[in-house]
Design an enzyme around this catalytic site. Sequence first.
Site, PDB file in Angstrom:
ATOM      1  N   ASN A   8       0.881  -1.179   0.000  1.00 49.05           N
ATOM      2  CA  ASN A   8       0.000   0.000   0.000  1.00 49.05           C
ATOM      3  C   ASN A   8       0.913   1.222   0.000  1.00 49.05           C
ATOM      4  O   ASN A   8       1.524   1.536   1.015  1.00 49.05           O
ATOM      5  CB  ASN A   8      -0.897  -0.016   1.244  1.00 49.05           C
ATOM      6  CG  ASN A   8      -1.737   1.248   1.358  1.00 49.05           C
ATOM      7  OD1 ASN A   8      -1.796   2.051   0.437  1.00 49.05           O
ATOM      8  ND2 ASN A   8      -2.384   1.421   2.515  1.00 49.05           N
ATOM      9  N   TRP A   9       1.000   1.864  -1.153  1.00 46.00           N
ATOM     10  CA  TRP A   9       1.908   3.010  -1.276  1.00 46.00           C
ATOM     11  C   TRP A   9       1.369   4.247  -0.572  1.00 46.00           C
ATOM     12  O   TRP A   9       2.105   5.226  -0.416  1.00 46.00           O
ATOM     13  CB  TRP A   9       2.127   3.358  -2.749  1.00 46.00           C
ATOM     14  CG  TRP A   9       2.818   2.321  -3.571  1.00 46.00           C
ATOM     15  CD1 TRP A   9       3.361   1.131  -3.154  1.00 46.00           C
ATOM     16  CD2 TRP A   9       3.051   2.397  -4.989  1.00 46.00           C
ATOM     17  NE1 TRP A   9       3.910   0.469  -4.231  1.00 46.00           N
ATOM     18  CE2 TRP A   9       3.733   1.215  -5.367  1.00 46.00           C
ATOM     19  CE3 TRP A   9       2.745   3.333  -5.972  1.00 46.00           C
ATOM     20  CZ2 TRP A   9       4.108   0.969  -6.689  1.00 46.00           C
ATOM     21  CZ3 TRP A   9       3.119   3.086  -7.289  1.00 46.00           C
ATOM     22  CH2 TRP A   9       3.801   1.911  -7.637  1.00 46.00           C
ATOM     23  N   LYS A  10       0.084   4.246  -0.225  1.00 45.39           N
ATOM     24  CA  LYS A  10      -0.546   5.450   0.356  1.00 45.39           C
ATOM     25  C   LYS A  10      -0.299   6.623  -0.594  1.00 45.39           C
ATOM     26  O   LYS A  10      -0.273   6.411  -1.814  1.00 45.39           O
ATOM     27  CB  LYS A  10      -0.028   5.685   1.783  1.00 45.39           C
ATOM     28  CG  LYS A  10      -0.157   4.405   2.624  1.00 45.39           C
ATOM     29  CD  LYS A  10       0.090   4.587   4.084  1.00 45.39           C
ATOM     30  CE  LYS A  10      -0.073   3.240   4.796  1.00 45.39           C
ATOM     31  NZ  LYS A  10       0.110   3.329   6.235  1.00 45.39           N
ATOM     32  N   HIS A  93      -9.480   1.372   5.322  1.00 42.00           N
ATOM     33  CA  HIS A  93      -8.170   1.598   5.952  1.00 42.00           C
ATOM     34  C   HIS A  93      -8.342   2.583   7.103  1.00 42.00           C
ATOM     35  O   HIS A  93      -9.110   3.541   7.009  1.00 42.00           O
ATOM     36  CB  HIS A  93      -7.171   2.141   4.928  1.00 42.00           C
ATOM     37  CG  HIS A  93      -5.764   2.084   5.430  1.00 42.00           C
ATOM     38  ND1 HIS A  93      -5.279   2.994   6.347  1.00 42.00           N
ATOM     39  CD2 HIS A  93      -4.763   1.206   5.188  1.00 42.00           C
ATOM     40  CE1 HIS A  93      -4.028   2.676   6.638  1.00 42.00           C
ATOM     41  NE2 HIS A  93      -3.687   1.598   5.950  1.00 42.00           N
ATOM     42  N   GLU A  95      -6.617   4.956   8.149  1.00 41.50           N
ATOM     43  CA  GLU A  95      -6.354   6.372   7.826  1.00 41.50           C
ATOM     44  C   GLU A  95      -7.586   7.009   7.201  1.00 41.50           C
ATOM     45  O   GLU A  95      -7.875   8.185   7.429  1.00 41.50           O
ATOM     46  CB  GLU A  95      -5.129   6.465   6.898  1.00 41.50           C
ATOM     47  CG  GLU A  95      -3.848   6.126   7.655  1.00 41.50           C
ATOM     48  CD  GLU A  95      -2.705   5.605   6.791  1.00 41.50           C
ATOM     49  OE1 GLU A  95      -2.774   5.719   5.548  1.00 41.50           O
ATOM     50  OE2 GLU A  95      -1.738   5.073   7.376  1.00 41.50           O
ATOM     51  N   GLU A 165      -5.098  -4.633  10.721  1.00 47.33           N
ATOM     52  CA  GLU A 165      -4.040  -3.633  10.885  1.00 47.33           C
ATOM     53  C   GLU A 165      -4.290  -2.857  12.175  1.00 47.33           C
ATOM     54  O   GLU A 165      -5.065  -1.897  12.181  1.00 47.33           O
ATOM     55  CB  GLU A 165      -4.059  -2.649   9.710  1.00 47.33           C
ATOM     56  CG  GLU A 165      -3.851  -3.289   8.363  1.00 47.33           C
ATOM     57  CD  GLU A 165      -3.319  -2.285   7.341  1.00 47.33           C
ATOM     58  OE1 GLU A 165      -2.200  -2.485   6.877  1.00 47.33           O
ATOM     59  OE2 GLU A 165      -4.009  -1.303   7.047  1.00 47.33           O
ATOM     60  N   GLY A 171       2.816   2.482  10.662  1.00 44.80           N
ATOM     61  CA  GLY A 171       3.772   3.565  10.451  1.00 44.80           C
ATOM     62  C   GLY A 171       4.511   3.985  11.721  1.00 44.80           C
ATOM     63  O   GLY A 171       5.161   5.016  11.747  1.00 44.80           O
ATOM     64  N   SER A 211       3.774  -1.934  10.304  1.00 44.54           N
ATOM     65  CA  SER A 211       5.224  -2.031  10.475  1.00 44.54           C
ATOM     66  C   SER A 211       5.758  -3.425  10.161  1.00 44.54           C
ATOM     67  O   SER A 211       6.716  -3.883  10.796  1.00 44.54           O
ATOM     68  CB  SER A 211       5.628  -1.573  11.888  1.00 44.54           C
ATOM     69  OG  SER A 211       5.226  -0.225  12.091  1.00 44.54           O
ATOM     70  N   GLY A 232       2.951  -1.155   4.170  1.00 41.29           N
ATOM     71  CA  GLY A 232       3.026   0.272   3.838  1.00 41.29           C
ATOM     72  C   GLY A 232       4.440   0.670   3.478  1.00 41.29           C
ATOM     73  O   GLY A 232       4.913   0.455   2.364  1.00 41.29           O
ATOM     74  N   GLY A 233       5.163   1.265   4.447  1.00 40.26           N
ATOM     75  CA  GLY A 233       6.498   1.804   4.203  1.00 40.26           C
ATOM     76  C   GLY A 233       7.448   0.844   3.499  1.00 40.26           C
ATOM     77  O   GLY A 233       8.180   1.239   2.584  1.00 40.26           O
TER      78      GLY A 233
HETATM   79  P1  13P Z   1       3.222   0.480   7.572  1.00 43.06           P
HETATM   80  O1  13P Z   1       3.672  -0.850   6.991  1.00 43.06           O
HETATM   81  O2  13P Z   1       3.959   1.645   7.005  1.00 43.06           O
HETATM   82  O3  13P Z   1       3.139   0.427   9.051  1.00 43.06           O
HETATM   83  O4  13P Z   1       1.710   0.679   7.049  1.00 43.06           O
HETATM   84  C1  13P Z   1       0.813  -0.368   7.180  1.00 43.06           C
HETATM   85  C2  13P Z   1      -0.429  -0.019   6.443  1.00 43.06           C
HETATM   86  O5  13P Z   1      -1.156   0.883   6.840  1.00 43.06           O
HETATM   87  C3  13P Z   1      -0.720  -0.736   5.204  1.00 43.06           C
HETATM   88  O6  13P Z   1      -2.007  -0.486   4.763  1.00 43.06           O
END
Ligand code: 13P
Length: 253
Positions: A8-10, A93, A95, A165, A171, A211, A232-233
């Site tokens: 997930n590149w956000k 999600h 966020e 999640e 993050g 993470s 994510g990251g």
């Molecule tokens: P991180 O892997 O950066 O913690 O993000 C997880 C996430 O929100 C994937 O959707």
Amino acid sequence: MRNLVAGNWKSNKLMGEALEWMNGMGPWLAQNHGVRVMAAVPAPYLAVCAEKAPEGLEVLAQNVSAEGFGAHTGEFTAEMLKSCGVAGALVGHSERRARFSDTDAAVAAKVDALLDAGLVVVFCCGETLQERESGRAEDVVLQQLQSGVLRLGAERMDRVVVAYEPVWAIGTGKTATSGQAQEMHACIRKWLDEAFGAEVAQRVPLLYGGSCKASNAAELFSQTDIDGGLIGGASLDPHDFQGVLEGHPGLNR
Ligand code: 13P
């Protein structure tokens, strides 16, 4: 196949970087099999990424509108995604739940829109730190699943993926322990079993997100009910993402 890892590149990358990423995944995907690989990319890049994606990579949106065609300025429908060659979308999600008014009802409508279009739903759920510390983590996740997924007909579950999640792990560099994650995943599998029966419950991929990176992926993915991850990251760089994928016990090289 339950084995699945999605990036997930956000809201990251420019167009050229998105294409470099696709090219960077090609040779690896040609040599590694046994795990379904997806990437949720920013909306402006969807059509191009879906066209340029290497063999073995499915492109996802990070959101979808619950509205159909019509006067909904700024929204894009599931049918539009489908016509661009996009496999499906993330919904719910944390966020988006926290900052963009994705209530349980709005998320449920997005689930329906995707399934009506024949697309994949990656349904995200998870509790905040406060909810975990007050002993309500399971109740919160169950409530999210009830409104989004457990109400569906069993015949619609073929294209549903659940991503757990925990908000406090996203993050933050603070990963859930494999024990904590497995415990919640076992609950989710049990709720799926109660709603749809064992056959469906055993087929639904359950992803862990928060993470997750190359150094902890193997330990997380070795758990009975953790079928892969939503990353994510550590999905932003193809090399890092491949490191995560290489932690998956289902990978055939
Ligand atoms: P991180 O892997 O950066 O913690 O993000 C997880 C996430 O929100 C994937 O959707």
